[in-house]
Design a protein around this motif. Sequence first.
Motif, PDB file in Angstrom:
ATOM      1  N   ASN A   1       0.957  -1.229   0.178  1.00 17.28           N
ATOM      2  CA  ASN A   1      -0.049  -0.117   0.229  1.00 17.28           C
ATOM      3  C   ASN A   1       1.029   1.237  -0.021  1.00 17.28           C
ATOM      4  OD1 ASN A   1      -1.384   2.211   1.823  1.00 17.28           O
ATOM      5  ND2 ASN A   1      -2.902   1.227   0.582  1.00 17.28           N
TER       6      ASN A   1
ATOM      7  N   ASN B   1       0.842   3.696  -3.391  1.00 18.37           N
ATOM      8  CA  ASN B   1       0.179   5.211  -3.082  1.00 18.37           C
ATOM      9  C   ASN B   1       1.628   5.806  -3.484  1.00 18.37           C
ATOM     10  OD1 ASN B   1      -2.047   4.770  -2.045  1.00 18.37           O
ATOM     11  ND2 ASN B   1      -1.529   4.681  -0.035  1.00 18.37           N
TER      12      ASN B   1
ATOM     13  N   ARG C   1       1.310   6.342  -7.379  1.00 16.94           N
ATOM     14  CA  ARG C   1      -0.043   6.803  -7.643  1.00 16.94           C
ATOM     15  C   ARG C   1       0.055   8.495  -7.496  1.00 16.94           C
ATOM     16  NH1 ARG C   1      -3.577   3.461  -4.835  1.00 16.94           N
ATOM     17  NH2 ARG C   1      -5.044   5.205  -5.097  1.00 16.94           N
ATOM     18  N   TYR C   2       0.814   8.682  -6.286  1.00 16.64           N
ATOM     19  CA  TYR C   2       0.751  10.248  -5.878  1.00 16.64           C
ATOM     20  C   TYR C   2       1.851  11.064  -6.003  1.00 16.64           C
ATOM     21  CZ  TYR C   2      -3.562   8.722  -3.722  1.00 16.64           C
ATOM     22  OH  TYR C   2      -4.993   7.995  -3.748  1.00 16.64           O
TER      23      TYR C   2
ATOM     24  N   ASP D   1       8.541   9.686  -0.885  1.00 16.69           N
ATOM     25  CA  ASP D   1       8.344   9.904  -2.179  1.00 16.69           C
ATOM     26  C   ASP D   1       8.330  11.555  -2.271  1.00 16.69           C
ATOM     27  OD1 ASP D   1       5.971  11.385  -2.047  1.00 16.69           O
ATOM     28  OD2 ASP D   1       4.928   9.470  -1.574  1.00 16.69           O
TER      29      ASP D   1
ATOM     30  N   LEU E   1      -6.541  10.085   7.384  1.00 16.20           N
ATOM     31  CA  LEU E   1      -6.199   9.271   6.116  1.00 16.20           C
ATOM     32  C   LEU E   1      -6.739   7.750   6.511  1.00 16.20           C
ATOM     33  CD1 LEU E   1      -3.067  10.600   4.898  1.00 16.20           C
ATOM     34  CD2 LEU E   1      -5.100  11.270   4.235  1.00 16.20           C
TER      35      LEU E   1
ATOM     36  N   ARG F   1     -10.249  10.161   1.303  1.00 14.29           N
ATOM     37  CA  ARG F   1      -9.380  10.540   0.070  1.00 14.29           C
ATOM     38  C   ARG F   1      -9.379  12.176   0.317  1.00 14.29           C
ATOM     39  NH1 ARG F   1     -13.286   7.002  -3.027  1.00 14.29           N
ATOM     40  NH2 ARG F   1     -11.934   5.566  -4.189  1.00 14.29           N
ATOM     41  N   VAL F   2      -7.840  12.437  -0.290  1.00 11.77           N
ATOM     42  CA  VAL F   2      -7.831  13.797   0.265  1.00 11.77           C
ATOM     43  C   VAL F   2      -8.217  14.569  -1.427  1.00 11.77           C
ATOM     44  CG1 VAL F   2      -6.001  15.935  -0.250  1.00 11.77           C
ATOM     45  CG2 VAL F   2      -5.582  13.752   1.251  1.00 11.77           C
TER      46      VAL F   2
ATOM     47  N   SER G   1      -7.669   9.868  -6.731  1.00 12.79           N
ATOM     48  CA  SER G   1      -7.351   8.399  -6.108  1.00 12.79           C
ATOM     49  C   SER G   1      -8.161   7.382  -6.982  1.00 12.79           C
ATOM     50  CB  SER G   1      -8.226   8.404  -4.632  1.00 12.79           C
ATOM     51  OG  SER G   1      -8.491   7.184  -4.570  1.00 12.79           O
TER      52      SER G   1
ATOM     53  N   GLY H   1      -7.518   4.013  -6.701  1.00 10.37           N
ATOM     54  CA  GLY H   1      -7.738   3.787  -5.647  1.00 10.37           C
ATOM     55  C   GLY H   1      -8.986   3.331  -5.026  1.00 10.37           C
ATOM     56  N   THR H   2      -9.148   2.632  -3.794  1.00 11.58           N
ATOM     57  CA  THR H   2     -10.500   2.255  -3.395  1.00 11.58           C
ATOM     58  C   THR H   2     -10.673   3.341  -2.251  1.00 11.58           C
ATOM     59  OG1 THR H   2      -9.449   0.690  -2.164  1.00 11.58           O
ATOM     60  CG2 THR H   2     -10.235  -0.014  -4.149  1.00 11.58           C
ATOM     61  N   GLY H   3      -9.516   3.998  -1.554  1.00 13.71           N
ATOM     62  CA  GLY H   3      -9.902   4.620  -0.641  1.00 13.71           C
ATOM     63  C   GLY H   3      -9.906   3.714   0.760  1.00 13.71           C
TER      64      GLY H   3
ATOM     65  N   GLY I   1      -6.983   1.667   1.435  1.00 15.90           N
ATOM     66  CA  GLY I   1      -5.768   1.130   1.703  1.00 15.90           C
ATOM     67  C   GLY I   1      -5.315   1.293   3.067  1.00 15.90           C
ATOM     68  N   LEU I   2      -5.455   2.669   3.428  1.00 21.32           N
ATOM     69  CA  LEU I   2      -4.619   3.049   4.704  1.00 21.32           C
ATOM     70  C   LEU I   2      -5.514   2.364   5.672  1.00 21.32           C
ATOM     71  CD1 LEU I   2      -3.103   6.275   3.821  1.00 21.32           C
ATOM     72  CD2 LEU I   2      -2.047   4.364   4.520  1.00 21.32           C
TER      73      LEU I   2
HETATM   74  P1  ADP Z   1      -6.520   5.166  -1.729  1.00 18.25           P
HETATM   75  O1  ADP Z   1      -6.883   3.940  -2.445  1.00 18.25           O
HETATM   76  O2  ADP Z   1      -7.403   6.581  -2.105  1.00 18.25           O
HETATM   77  O3  ADP Z   1      -5.150   5.506  -2.274  1.00 18.25           O
HETATM   78  P2  ADP Z   1      -5.385   4.909   0.938  1.00 18.25           P
HETATM   79  O4  ADP Z   1      -6.294   4.940   1.981  1.00 18.25           O
HETATM   80  O5  ADP Z   1      -4.452   4.100   0.613  1.00 18.25           O
HETATM   81  O6  ADP Z   1      -6.777   5.056  -0.382  1.00 18.25           O
HETATM   82  O7  ADP Z   1      -5.051   6.283   0.902  1.00 18.25           O
HETATM   83  C1  ADP Z   1      -5.792   7.313   1.284  1.00 18.25           C
HETATM   84  C2  ADP Z   1      -5.718   9.119   0.793  1.00 18.25           C
HETATM   85  O8  ADP Z   1      -4.215   8.962   1.547  1.00 18.25           O
HETATM   86  C3  ADP Z   1      -5.222   8.993  -0.675  1.00 18.25           C
HETATM   87  O9  ADP Z   1      -6.665   9.115  -1.379  1.00 18.25           O
HETATM   88  C4  ADP Z   1      -4.564  10.197  -0.739  1.00 18.25           C
HETATM   89  O10 ADP Z   1      -5.139  11.356  -0.956  1.00 18.25           O
HETATM   90  C5  ADP Z   1      -3.662  10.291   0.468  1.00 18.25           C
HETATM   91  N1  ADP Z   1      -2.131   9.534   0.221  1.00 18.25           N
HETATM   92  C6  ADP Z   1      -1.985   8.232   0.548  1.00 18.25           C
HETATM   93  N2  ADP Z   1      -0.638   8.178   0.101  1.00 18.25           N
HETATM   94  C7  ADP Z   1      -0.064   9.214  -0.313  1.00 18.25           C
HETATM   95  C8  ADP Z   1       1.128   9.713  -0.680  1.00 18.25           C
HETATM   96  N3  ADP Z   1       2.032   8.970  -0.624  1.00 18.25           N
HETATM   97  N4  ADP Z   1       1.033  10.742  -1.191  1.00 18.25           N
HETATM   98  C9  ADP Z   1       0.081  11.956  -1.178  1.00 18.25           C
HETATM   99  N5  ADP Z   1      -1.230  11.406  -0.793  1.00 18.25           N
HETATM  100  C10 ADP Z   1      -1.367  10.093  -0.287  1.00 18.25           C
END
Ligand code: ADP
Length: 453
Positions: free
Chosen positions: A340, A344, A347-348, A373, A386, A392-393, A398, A403-405, A407-408
């Motif tokens: 995860n 992430n 992706r970001y 990163d 988060l 999700r931000v 995402s 992304g599914t929102g 992961g964390l």
């Molecule tokens: P998602 O599947 O949307 O990535 P996560 O639960 O993994 O869901 O992450 C939640 C949110 O945290 C993400 O939608 C993103 O906005 C933010 N996020 C996670 N990792 C990062 C990262 N490395 N850089 C920037 N934002 C991140």
Amino acid sequence: MVPDSGSATEGARVRGFWRRPLAWLAVWLALTGAAAAVFGPVPALLALLVWLLFQHWRQLSHLASLVRWLDNPSDKPIPYGSGMWEEAFSYLARLVRWQRQSEAGLRSALERFQSATSAMNEAVILLDELDRIEWCNPSAEHYFEVDSQRDVGRQLTYIVRQPQFVEYLLAQNFAEPFVLRGARGGETTLSVQLVPYGNRQKLVISRDITRWERLEAMRRDLVANVSHELRTPITVLAGFLETLNDQPVPDVQLRQRAMELMTQQTSRMQNLVEDLLTLSRLENSRGPAAEQPVDAPRLVQTLHHDALALSKRRHQITVEVDADLWLVGAESELRSVFLNFITNAIRYTPAKGRIAIGWRASDDGGAVFSVSDTGIGIAPEHIPRLTERFYRVDRSRSRETGGTGLGLAIVKYALSHHQARLEIESEPGQGSTFSAIFPPRRICRAPVATVAA
Ligand code: ADP
């Protein structure tokens, strides 16, 4: 209950009571008559008068001892009496004995009630007929912030001032409990049930339902979020199926485009369902994770290769691994956490960005897995939220990146199974570092053969 005094025995007692004084009077009258015959009427009547005065003094002195006793009955023994008074005092003694016994019984019942309610998690308050506090248990002191000494006699509405609660109390309709939000400085929700008893008194029983309310809200949110997440892919699939169905002559290009998008949306749904199942499995498996030795260095190296494939050379990805540092835990959960962080970061982080994966020992004897990163970063107000499901931000970013929102949220559960914690450092526009920090008890050294290899 007072000692039994059935009407038949009572009648006999009353008759017995009068018999003796009347007999004495009869004897004295007979003696006076005899004395009058022998000594003449004046000496006989004088003797009768002396006897009557003596009797009067005796009654007065018994009455005085009764009054003295009544003045302070708890301290003094019941007075001793003779004649009719002996019987009266013995009745009184029996009554006092019964009263003391029933008092002791009531006191011990009250003590039992108080110690039972003191041990209860529920807050219990007794109110009098004017809704003033008579007694409360320690839980009530905690939840209502009342003082069991100071606030006795104070009206409950002086302590709980919410207008809805005051109305509820006044309406006198206690069929349903009252939900009191914002107790204890705003954080706690209580379910308050009033039970009328006795002479317009009330028993207030309250339960802390904060956790239950939160779970209810989470359940509602989850259903709403899952429906929302599924709606777009299902709409896309339905739309294309309808279009393709309505086409008399198949348009190859459209068909190909439809297939691509339908595959994309199907995999989105698949990811969502898989993440939901993982989350539910993690939630249901309470307690610590399995105690299996996990070759964490190999796991991290494998994930580094996956990351390179996923990034398609758009990022510069480096890895630094302590080859001797193994973990004790569940490999599949640890893989989810590490993957995860890596996905992430990819992706970001815009193309050409740098991603550094690290697996190293920490100063306290534990270990840290981190992914840094140089991506878009996260504003500080989002960081504490988060790990909430579907938080999700940037929703669309995402979704676009698959992304599914969830992961964390999965990371949070998996780490807590390993007594590990998540640390997030980030600066918008500069990048982020996600770290999983493992305690020393989760660390083991690589078996000798593995290190040599
Ligand atoms: P998602 O599947 O949307 O990535 P996560 O639960 O993994 O869901 O992450 C939640 C949110 O945290 C993400 O939608 C993103 O906005 C933010 N996020 C996670 N990792 C990062 C990262 N490395 N850089 C920037 N934002 C991140």
